[in-house]
Design an enzyme around this catalytic site. Structure first.
Site, PDB file in Angstrom:
ATOM      1  N   ASN A 159       0.848  -1.183   0.000  1.00 32.68           N
ATOM      2  CA  ASN A 159       0.000   0.000   0.000  1.00 32.68           C
ATOM      3  C   ASN A 159       0.887   1.237   0.000  1.00 32.68           C
ATOM      4  O   ASN A 159       1.666   1.443   0.935  1.00 32.68           O
ATOM      5  CB  ASN A 159      -0.891   0.037   1.242  1.00 32.68           C
ATOM      6  N   GLU A 160       0.835   2.002  -1.081  1.00 26.72           N
ATOM      7  CA  GLU A 160       1.438   3.332  -1.145  1.00 26.72           C
ATOM      8  C   GLU A 160       2.943   3.370  -0.927  1.00 26.72           C
ATOM      9  O   GLU A 160       3.443   3.942   0.048  1.00 26.72           O
ATOM     10  CB  GLU A 160       0.749   4.281  -0.154  1.00 26.72           C
ATOM     11  N   GLU A 375      -8.669   3.681  -2.344  1.00 23.58           N
ATOM     12  CA  GLU A 375      -8.950   4.601  -1.236  1.00 23.58           C
ATOM     13  C   GLU A 375      -9.392   5.928  -1.814  1.00 23.58           C
ATOM     14  O   GLU A 375      -8.799   6.423  -2.771  1.00 23.58           O
ATOM     15  CB  GLU A 375      -7.714   4.869  -0.351  1.00 23.58           C
TER      16      GLU A 375
END
EC number: 3.2.1.85
Length: 470
Positions: A159-160, A375
């Site tokens: 994630n990210e 998101e």
């Protein structure tokens, strides 16, 4: 005219282990760098967060009831391997089996992330992903999970990657709290992309069932004055740091000439050099067409001006609007005085930026296969109405509606977008804002851990049922 989303669209809610589970040292979980960092620097910790470790049946029952048919979950690496490698913690493994079983019981498809900002402390102290040994340990952990959890059909490696390098080595608001070290930023990005590529290749070579991808945060960067070459260049360089470098690694299997020219310029001004090997390029190239999907996390856009000075960033952690400053030596500065609404935390609300970012991926990286918006949501100081046991979060509904409208436009214009995950399913702990900033469909009373559906939850339920963006 009311826009609609496809019949097979996922209407999801997103969570992350460290932000939701609590139970930070329960049942053999190993420490992560954030445990120490919060204890030493902040007035809050991630204990008990939303107590998802114990309350997941409640949250999944609510999900089913409110039409949420997908959930982003992350596995806490240090629940499986408390030190990041070596001995497995059986209680951690058992917990995730129970959690995934509950997801399926409630008809909520789990989209499972292997790493969401929470490298085990033992490895983080040793350089995190700047240390290439961490790449090996991550790939071993990934392989263990692929074998152990065949019930998971959608995997995400990281994630990210961008905000990890940015938070740890540029802004300095993530542990280890280093500022303005561009060499570390790009090396972290690169090494994590190598780890991603190795895990994806292993997944495909191993013949595991299901799909695998990666989640990138992609904030769109615009020149403040499109007719000013300095502003245009600042936007290009800022885009390379946050988006293009990582997207190139994901889908080109290398860094384009423009990307590397930008990186070399930034490093020549700030010092440092990148260590990239032929083997790195070989694995990036081998994995570039193997990603089944791209997850895009999008909250905001930024407007850039040319800037000739030293680096200075002031992070707005308090929600006092106007407290942000962002200027980078050799790159540019963010201009906050633009005619665009912004949140109390100085995040620019600009749905068009999501449309532009999706279409950029479609155009520049045609091997993207499909996209999930993994998101998107509005952080807000929610006001709980005791007499009604709810929150009238019309601003959140409006924010989500605007972004879903541009997703519908992107689909109409040829983008293969398959789902949307609101951040967040229920209120969770925020990395740099603690418990003030709420995003959830479900309000969490952090004292009692009771859940209360907000107005947005009822709106989302109707959306999921009708597919109509009203």
């Amino acid at each position: 005219m009311t826009k609609t989303l496809p019949e097979d669209f996922i209407f999801g809610g997103a969570t992350a282990a460290y932000q939701a589970e609590g139970a930070t040292n329960t049942d053999g979980k190993g420490r992560v760098a954030w445990d120490t960092y919060l204890e030493e620097n902040y007035w809050y910790t991630a204990e008990p967060a939303s107590d998802f470790y114990n309350r997941y049946p409640v949250d999944l029952e609510l999900s089913e009831k409110f039409g949420v048919n997908g959930i982003r979950i992350s596995i806490a690496w240090s629940r499986i391997f408390p030190n990041g490698y070596g001995e497995v913690n059986p209680k951690g493994v058992e917990y995730y089996h129970k959690l995934f079983a509950e997801c399926h019981k409630r008809h909520v498809e789990p989209f499972v992330t292997l790493h969401h900002f929470d490298t085990p402390e033992v490895l983080h102290k040793d350089g995190d992903f700047l240390n290439r040994k961490t790449i090996d340990y991550f790939v071993d952990y990934a392989e263990y999970c692929f074998k152990e959890f065949p019930e998971v059909k959608y995997w995400t490696t990281f994630n990210e990657i961008g905000p990890i390098g940015d938070g740890q080595y540029l802004v300095g608001k993530f542990p280890p709290g280093i500022k303005y070290d561009f060499e570390k930023v790009f090396q972290s990005h690169h090494n994590m992309m190598v780890a991603h590529a190795r895990a994806v290749k292993l997944f495909k070579d191993g013949g595991y069932q299901g799909e695998i991808g990666v989640v990138h945060a992609l904030p769109t960067k615009y020149p403040f004055d499109p007719s000013n070459p300095e502003d245009v260049r600042a936007a290009e360089l800022e885009d390379i740091i946050h988006n293009k470098f990582i997207l190139d690694a994901t889908y080109l299997g290398k860094y384009s000439r423009e990307t590397m020219e930008g990186v070399q310029h930034i490093l020549s001004v700030n010092g440092g050099k990148l260590n990239i090997t032929d083997e790195d390029y070989a694995i990036l190239d081998a994995a570039k067409d193997l990603n089944d999907f791209l997850g895009i996390n999008y909250y905001m856009s930024d407007w850039m001006r040319g800037y000739d000075g030293e680096s200075e960033i002031t992070h707005n952690a308090t929600g006092d609007k106007g407290g942000s400053k962002y200027q980078l030596k050799g790159v540019g500065q963010r201009e906050f005085d633009v005619d665009v609404p912004r949140t109390d935390w100085d995040w620019m609300i600009y749905p068009q930026g999501l449309y532009d970012q999706i279409m950029r991926v479609v155009k520049d990286y045609p091997n993207y296969h499909k996209i999930y918006i993994t998101e998107n949501g509005l952080g807000y100081k929610d006001e709980f109405i005791e007499s009604e046991k709810t929150v009238h979060d019309d601003a959140r509904i409006d924010y989500v509606r605007q972004h879903l409208n541009v997703i519908a436009d992107a689909i109409k214009d040829g983008a293969n977008v398959k789902g949307y995950f609101i951040w967040s399913l229920m209120d969770v702990f925020s990395w740099s804002n603690g418990y003030e900033k709420r995003y959830g469909l479900f309000y969490v009373d952090f004292e009692t851990q009771e859940r209360y559906p907000k107005k947005s939850a009822y709106w989302y339920k109707e959306l999921a049922e009708t597919k109509e963006i009203k």
